[in-house]
Design an enzyme around this catalytic site. Sequence first.
Site: not given
Length: 91
Positions: A55-57
């Site tokens: 989703c955001h790394g």
Amino acid sequence: IAVERSVPMDSLRDPESDEDRTLNPEYVVVLAICPHLGCVPLADAGNYGGFFCPCHGSHYDTVGRIRQGPSPLNLEVPPYQFLDENTVQIG
């Protein structure tokens, strides 16, 4: 196991040793919920071979410690115990 135990604590955003996160070094028990925004990380993925939140790394190592990305915390270790060599009780 040796790789995770050799990581310097001062290099971790949320410093916890491998020994503090595991009761038996052969097994890792974590909640697969990213502390950043609640997404589900993928196992056996990411830059550290542990978990990766697409989703955001956020990248976690094999014992669920945050190593890269926006998450402020490690993956949570729930209360658990080994009832015998084949049974784990979580909660």
